[in-house]
Motif scaffolding. Sequence first.
Motif, PDB file in Angstrom:
ATOM      1  N   THR A  98       0.824  -1.195   0.000  1.00 24.13           N
ATOM      2  CA  THR A  98       0.000   0.000   0.000  1.00 24.13           C
ATOM      3  C   THR A  98       0.864   1.253   0.000  1.00 24.13           C
ATOM      4  O   THR A  98       0.634   2.176  -0.789  1.00 24.13           O
ATOM      5  CB  THR A  98      -0.933   0.003   1.226  1.00 24.13           C
ATOM      6  N   ILE A 217      -7.032   2.146   0.619  1.00 24.71           N
ATOM      7  CA  ILE A 217      -7.935   1.072   1.042  1.00 24.71           C
ATOM      8  C   ILE A 217      -8.053   0.037  -0.065  1.00 24.71           C
ATOM      9  O   ILE A 217      -7.993  -1.177   0.174  1.00 24.71           O
ATOM     10  CB  ILE A 217      -9.315   1.641   1.400  1.00 24.71           C
ATOM     11  N   ILE A 273     -12.404  -2.228   8.108  1.00 28.67           N
ATOM     12  CA  ILE A 273     -11.882  -1.167   7.241  1.00 28.67           C
ATOM     13  C   ILE A 273     -12.983  -0.649   6.325  1.00 28.67           C
ATOM     14  O   ILE A 273     -13.187   0.553   6.174  1.00 28.67           O
ATOM     15  CB  ILE A 273     -10.698  -1.700   6.410  1.00 28.67           C
ATOM     16  N   PHE A 277     -14.298   3.224   6.643  1.00 27.99           N
ATOM     17  CA  PHE A 277     -13.914   4.146   5.575  1.00 27.99           C
ATOM     18  C   PHE A 277     -14.893   4.156   4.416  1.00 27.99           C
ATOM     19  O   PHE A 277     -14.548   4.574   3.315  1.00 27.99           O
ATOM     20  CB  PHE A 277     -12.516   3.808   5.066  1.00 27.99           C
ATOM     21  N   ILE A 281     -14.377   5.260   0.313  1.00 29.77           N
ATOM     22  CA  ILE A 281     -14.363   4.279  -0.775  1.00 29.77           C
ATOM     23  C   ILE A 281     -15.272   4.758  -1.889  1.00 29.77           C
ATOM     24  O   ILE A 281     -14.874   4.847  -3.047  1.00 29.77           O
ATOM     25  CB  ILE A 281     -14.830   2.896  -0.278  1.00 29.77           C
TER      26      ILE A 281
END
Lengths: 292, 244
Positions: A98, A217, A273, A277, A281
């Motif tokens: 990431t 993400i 996650i 979030f 997204i």
Amino acid sequence: MPRKSIRDKILNVFYAFIFCILAFYFVAPVAVSILASVYPHNNLIAVPINLDAKDITYVNYWEIFQPGAAGAYYPIPTGAQYFLPAFINTLIISIASTVGCLVLSSLSAYPLARLNIRGGQNFANFYLFIRMVPYWAIVIPLYILYLRYGLFDTIIGLIFIFIAFITPFDIFILKGYFETIPSELEDAARVDGCTRLGALARIILPLSIPGLMAVSIFTFVLTWCDFGIPLIFGSENARMLTVVISLFATRTQIEYGAMNAAAVAFIVPVLIIAIVFQRYIVSGLTRGALKG
Amino acid sequence: MNFVGLQNYLDLFTIEDFLLILRNTAIFASSTVGLTLLLSLGIALYINQKLKVFSSLIKSLILLPWAVPGVVNAMIWGYVLNGRFGILNWILKYQLGVINEYIQFLADPVWAFASVVFVFVWKEIPFAVLLLVAGLTTIPVDLYEAAKVDGANVWVRFRHITLPLMKTSIAIVAVLQTMFSLDVFDVIYILTRGGPVHGTSVISYQIYEQSFKFLDFGHGTAFAFVLTLLILVTSLTYIKTLWK
């Protein structure tokens, strides 16, 4: 108007009905997995299935997190002994990929979005085209390369592959996102003596935090969930979670209880996650992706 | 290592079931892309209705399949669809009483193919829905208002406003989805291993089987080139027809 309200009521019932179907469709498999994870193996393979409430047990979770602790239930070792090391491997690989993707893609999306490079659009399309080449089409040359250069079955080798595969997609999203930021802000900073890189670091990046969040993400989840890459390139030392989970199915007898417990333990981090979030997204991904 | 010219490619045609594998790939790709597009367009329209509770709840629930890794998805469904003690068979026989004999969802060629398609689509829907919802929100509401004033019904509004303005989003989803479905692996690897008798075997799975199970890199690479060619042709067709 009474006619209108009746029509609205029918419509509402219809919407509620559709909602129930959709909710069932999305939730049912996960619910089955959670349910199956708290029953011993023998209950699960009984015909008809034995869902007696007094048989509910956490033994499957014990087996996953402390292999051997539930010896009576699992006389034959399952794939569970590999679970914790693989969990750590997966965490390292996902986070490193990431970070790598984020650095590479923001640095290459910026010039594509801002500098009027000749053929810049062609470059962007080229990135997207690279992403179109399926993994399975280039796995063999990669495999041979990796064997030759000693990257096979190493954590760093896996990180390289993930970065190479996901970065083009990230560039595509970030480029779209950067283009939505007015360039006047940046021009003002440049007039005040900021360099290009300084403007990127001080103006563009802070303003595109939602986009960066979405990209990270996405990269994290793609890495966390991938199966094809670790299956070939992480067979032993760099074993990842998805491979360990698939080990449960390659035994002659599949341990459904332990398998489902592992599945639940696997889904939970990603789900957290995703829920935390969710805003990023949806907004970050789509604001960038749909511009071009 | 010997140079064999085009022998590996010619061998493809003598490999048992090569045409069946090609056919499977085509049917798998077209059915999953079609199903995903239809279902996710429907769900996206539903979410876009902006019903207070329902829409936002669905928007959260839809992240569930997205958060489930492909392997885990396939394993769960493998348990649900199992022919000896699967939950679906149990529900159909003991709860609903629809069937007398357990259905071999993963051992019968037709059922196995349908199951693989179904399981794959379940996992692919969220991403498509997210992209389509974003596309829908960019359509100005005034257009619908104006059409309503002119007396256009729901279907006409959908056909002449939503569809034309959604063309780009739909094209993006179609291209990505085609690529994903030609690249399918985990679902087939876990659920059927390409069986029964190549019934669910597609090119991407064959690449794996030829090169990493039979250790025959020559034939594996030949399959890989067929796959690349297939993707090139389909994406060029999409770009020509949809992306104008």
